[in-house]
Design a protein around this motif. Sequence first.
Motif, PDB file in Angstrom:
ATOM      1  N   LEU A   1      66.882 -52.683  69.602  1.00 23.97           N
ATOM      2  CA  LEU A   1      68.232 -52.712  70.173  1.00 23.97           C
ATOM      3  C   LEU A   1      69.157 -53.620  69.359  1.00 23.97           C
ATOM      4  O   LEU A   1      70.321 -53.285  69.096  1.00 23.97           O
ATOM      5  N   ILE A   2      68.647 -54.777  68.947  1.00 23.49           N
ATOM      6  CA  ILE A   2      69.470 -55.724  68.173  1.00 23.49           C
ATOM      7  C   ILE A   2      69.834 -55.130  66.819  1.00 23.49           C
ATOM      8  O   ILE A   2      71.005 -55.148  66.402  1.00 23.49           O
ATOM      9  N   TYR A   3      68.839 -54.608  66.100  1.00 16.28           N
ATOM     10  CA  TYR A   3      69.106 -54.029  64.781  1.00 16.28           C
ATOM     11  C   TYR A   3      70.059 -52.842  64.885  1.00 16.28           C
ATOM     12  O   TYR A   3      70.965 -52.668  64.063  1.00 16.28           O
ATOM     13  N   ASN A   4      69.862 -51.999  65.895  1.00 14.95           N
ATOM     14  CA  ASN A   4      70.723 -50.830  66.042  1.00 14.95           C
ATOM     15  C   ASN A   4      72.180 -51.229  66.250  1.00 14.95           C
ATOM     16  O   ASN A   4      73.084 -50.685  65.611  1.00 14.95           O
ATOM     17  N   THR A   5      72.417 -52.189  67.125  1.00 14.87           N
ATOM     18  CA  THR A   5      73.787 -52.612  67.411  1.00 14.87           C
ATOM     19  C   THR A   5      74.462 -53.189  66.170  1.00 14.87           C
ATOM     20  O   THR A   5      75.607 -52.831  65.842  1.00 14.87           O
ATOM     21  N   ALA A   6      73.762 -54.067  65.469  1.00  9.28           N
ATOM     22  CA  ALA A   6      74.356 -54.723  64.306  1.00  9.28           C
ATOM     23  C   ALA A   6      74.672 -53.726  63.192  1.00  9.28           C
ATOM     24  O   ALA A   6      75.788 -53.717  62.642  1.00  9.28           O
TER      25      ALA A   6
ATOM     26  N   LEU B   1      80.782 -37.197  59.189  1.00  7.39           N
ATOM     27  CA  LEU B   1      80.851 -38.654  59.267  1.00  7.39           C
ATOM     28  C   LEU B   1      79.944 -39.198  60.359  1.00  7.39           C
ATOM     29  O   LEU B   1      79.335 -40.262  60.206  1.00  7.39           O
ATOM     30  N   TRP B   2      79.837 -38.472  61.459  1.00  2.00           N
ATOM     31  CA  TRP B   2      78.972 -38.919  62.552  1.00  2.00           C
ATOM     32  C   TRP B   2      77.506 -38.955  62.147  1.00  2.00           C
ATOM     33  O   TRP B   2      76.727 -39.747  62.690  1.00  2.00           O
ATOM     34  N   THR B   3      77.119 -38.099  61.216  1.00  2.00           N
ATOM     35  CA  THR B   3      75.725 -38.148  60.774  1.00  2.00           C
ATOM     36  C   THR B   3      75.391 -39.513  60.177  1.00  2.00           C
ATOM     37  O   THR B   3      74.282 -40.021  60.365  1.00  2.00           O
ATOM     38  N   TYR B   4      76.363 -40.124  59.492  1.00  2.00           N
ATOM     39  CA  TYR B   4      76.123 -41.447  58.921  1.00  2.00           C
ATOM     40  C   TYR B   4      76.123 -42.521  60.003  1.00  2.00           C
ATOM     41  O   TYR B   4      75.341 -43.475  59.945  1.00  2.00           O
ATOM     42  N   ILE B   5      77.005 -42.377  60.992  1.00  2.00           N
ATOM     43  CA  ILE B   5      77.082 -43.384  62.045  1.00  2.00           C
ATOM     44  C   ILE B   5      75.802 -43.411  62.878  1.00  2.00           C
ATOM     45  O   ILE B   5      75.339 -44.476  63.305  1.00  2.00           O
ATOM     46  N   GLN B   6      75.210 -42.231  63.107  1.00  2.00           N
ATOM     47  CA  GLN B   6      74.022 -42.190  63.964  1.00  2.00           C
ATOM     48  C   GLN B   6      72.719 -42.413  63.197  1.00  2.00           C
ATOM     49  O   GLN B   6      71.664 -42.558  63.800  1.00  2.00           O
ATOM     50  N   MET B   7      72.798 -42.513  61.868  1.00  2.00           N
ATOM     51  CA  MET B   7      71.579 -42.691  61.078  1.00  2.00           C
ATOM     52  C   MET B   7      70.808 -43.960  61.410  1.00  2.00           C
ATOM     53  O   MET B   7      69.577 -43.927  61.517  1.00  2.00           O
ATOM     54  N   PRO B   8      71.460 -45.122  61.562  1.00  2.00           N
ATOM     55  CA  PRO B   8      70.672 -46.307  61.927  1.00  2.00           C
ATOM     56  C   PRO B   8      69.894 -46.106  63.228  1.00  2.00           C
ATOM     57  O   PRO B   8      68.729 -46.500  63.331  1.00  2.00           O
ATOM     58  N   ALA B   9      70.531 -45.477  64.231  1.00  2.00           N
ATOM     59  CA  ALA B   9      69.848 -45.253  65.501  1.00  2.00           C
ATOM     60  C   ALA B   9      68.638 -44.357  65.320  1.00  2.00           C
ATOM     61  O   ALA B   9      67.565 -44.615  65.896  1.00  2.00           O
ATOM     62  N   MET B  10      68.772 -43.295  64.533  1.00  2.00           N
ATOM     63  CA  MET B  10      67.651 -42.381  64.331  1.00  2.00           C
ATOM     64  C   MET B  10      66.510 -43.069  63.579  1.00  2.00           C
ATOM     65  O   MET B  10      65.336 -42.913  63.927  1.00  2.00           O
ATOM     66  N   ALA B  11      66.855 -43.828  62.536  1.00  2.00           N
ATOM     67  CA  ALA B  11      65.821 -44.509  61.744  1.00  2.00           C
ATOM     68  C   ALA B  11      65.110 -45.576  62.566  1.00  2.00           C
ATOM     69  O   ALA B  11      63.880 -45.686  62.546  1.00  2.00           O
ATOM     70  N   ILE B  12      65.881 -46.366  63.288  1.00  2.00           N
ATOM     71  CA  ILE B  12      65.274 -47.417  64.109  1.00  2.00           C
ATOM     72  C   ILE B  12      64.468 -46.795  65.244  1.00  2.00           C
ATOM     73  O   ILE B  12      63.399 -47.304  65.621  1.00  2.00           O
ATOM     74  N   GLY B  13      64.951 -45.673  65.793  1.00  2.00           N
ATOM     75  CA  GLY B  13      64.186 -44.984  66.828  1.00  2.00           C
ATOM     76  C   GLY B  13      62.828 -44.523  66.326  1.00  2.00           C
ATOM     77  O   GLY B  13      61.809 -44.680  67.015  1.00  2.00           O
ATOM     78  N   VAL B  14      62.779 -43.967  65.121  1.00  2.00           N
ATOM     79  CA  VAL B  14      61.506 -43.546  64.522  1.00  2.00           C
ATOM     80  C   VAL B  14      60.591 -44.753  64.338  1.00  2.00           C
ATOM     81  O   VAL B  14      59.385 -44.698  64.634  1.00  2.00           O
TER      82      VAL B  14
END
Length: 482
Positions: free
Chosen positions: A329-334, A290-303
């Motif tokens: 930062l804004i996109y990641n949080t939302a 489940l954590w892989t899905y939660i951290q996906m936005p951060a990884m994608a936005i980081g790239v």
Amino acid sequence: MAPPAKRHDLTQGPIGRTLLLFALPTLGSNILQSLNGSINSIWVGRFLGEQALAATSNANIIMFLMFSAVFGFGMAATILIGQSMGRHDVEAARRAFGSAIGLVMTGAVLIAILGWAFAPQILHLLATPGEAQAMALAYLRVIFFGLPFSMLGVLIQMSLRGTGDSITPLWFMLLSVIIDAGLNPLLIEGIGPFPRMGIAGSATATLIAGLVSSFGLLIYVYARDLPVRLRGQELRYLIPEGALIRTIVAKGLPMGAQMLVMSTAGLSMVGLVNRLGVDTAAAYAVSQQLWTYIQMPAMAIGVAVSSMAAQNIGAGKWERVNAITRSGLIYNTAITLVVIGAIILFDRPVMALFVGSDSPAIPIARHIQLLASWTFLMFGATMVLFSTVRANGATVPPLIILAITLFPIRFGFALLGQRWIGHDALWLAFPIGSACSLTLAALYYRYGRWRSEVLVVPPLPEEAEEHAHATSEPAGRLQPNG
């Protein structure tokens, strides 16, 4: 031959929209990759049981550890490619890509051989539960065999994102997922003409999918004449250049070490969890899915932030770099907030897909989620800040920050905190460590000297020699001989 593909310029247009349009295909790729892992875990858990699920979880963490040893070089090459594309220097981008392929593939083959040979010892050091060790070994060895092919595909995808193309990697990730998820039950159970391979069948399906996807992507790069393709005299770039390799290694080693720090920290936590029994180990494995899905936005936005920042730094457009970071930062949080909320609301039916609705692992996994899943808001913000500073070659400070916050702070709290608050110390260690990482990352972004770094592809030896003659003998260049 197909006409040359349009190059993707990330130095133009509105920052927020450009970042989002680049990040969404990357997020799609991450979703597909994680969905593939989850589907495979469902097949393994339902067909082979909790012990097999724990075995694949342990093996995948080890694979991530081995993968990390060469991954940093690919990241360094991606940054060099991005800055070169920002300067409109396609030749330099191809040289960086060629040297990275030569270096990374050599390392991948070496790691695959060592990993195959020492897999039993690695599993023993990890304290893999005895009843899961045999299955973990069978699974891990097949995965090690496919490591070089997986690395080839990953490096090409990373390099394409460095050029500003996040769409092509998405399509080939989709191809890989279809093949892997489709073959998994056939090879595990021996359905139809396929042999019954058990847990090794799951790894074999992943191997086949990696082969087809990697070589299909390579063919597509040449058919579309994408910027990273090498032809004719350019094939010599596959022999790593000394000066270029020194640049890639100098920047890649700290980034690879960051991955190693993260993965060894993960291994250390798994070692603590495994000592609590198979049910808790299975619950932790489900939580990680489940954590892989939660951290996906951060990884994608980081790239996306790293690629955009690299191109804009290469183009000398520093005024856009801070705006890129703010948008990230804004996109990641939302987006991360939405994903966390959805997973917590629907966690029980999702967890039941992995271990069955009556599994004793489900209540443990739900408790882990409530305590630890919020950490990924801070994790994502940290990744965005790190992505910006890495885009200009600042790689050592993020490594130091991660090493401090993952080991003395997170692991130390998980280990020692159990004396006072019991097993919950393991799960509370995640938000505590992430809060410290974010604080230090923000301080470095604001006050560090990362903006003064210089990261360029060194000139070819013959070009450097010509330049030396031009600068040391100007009169001879200006006046004819005799």
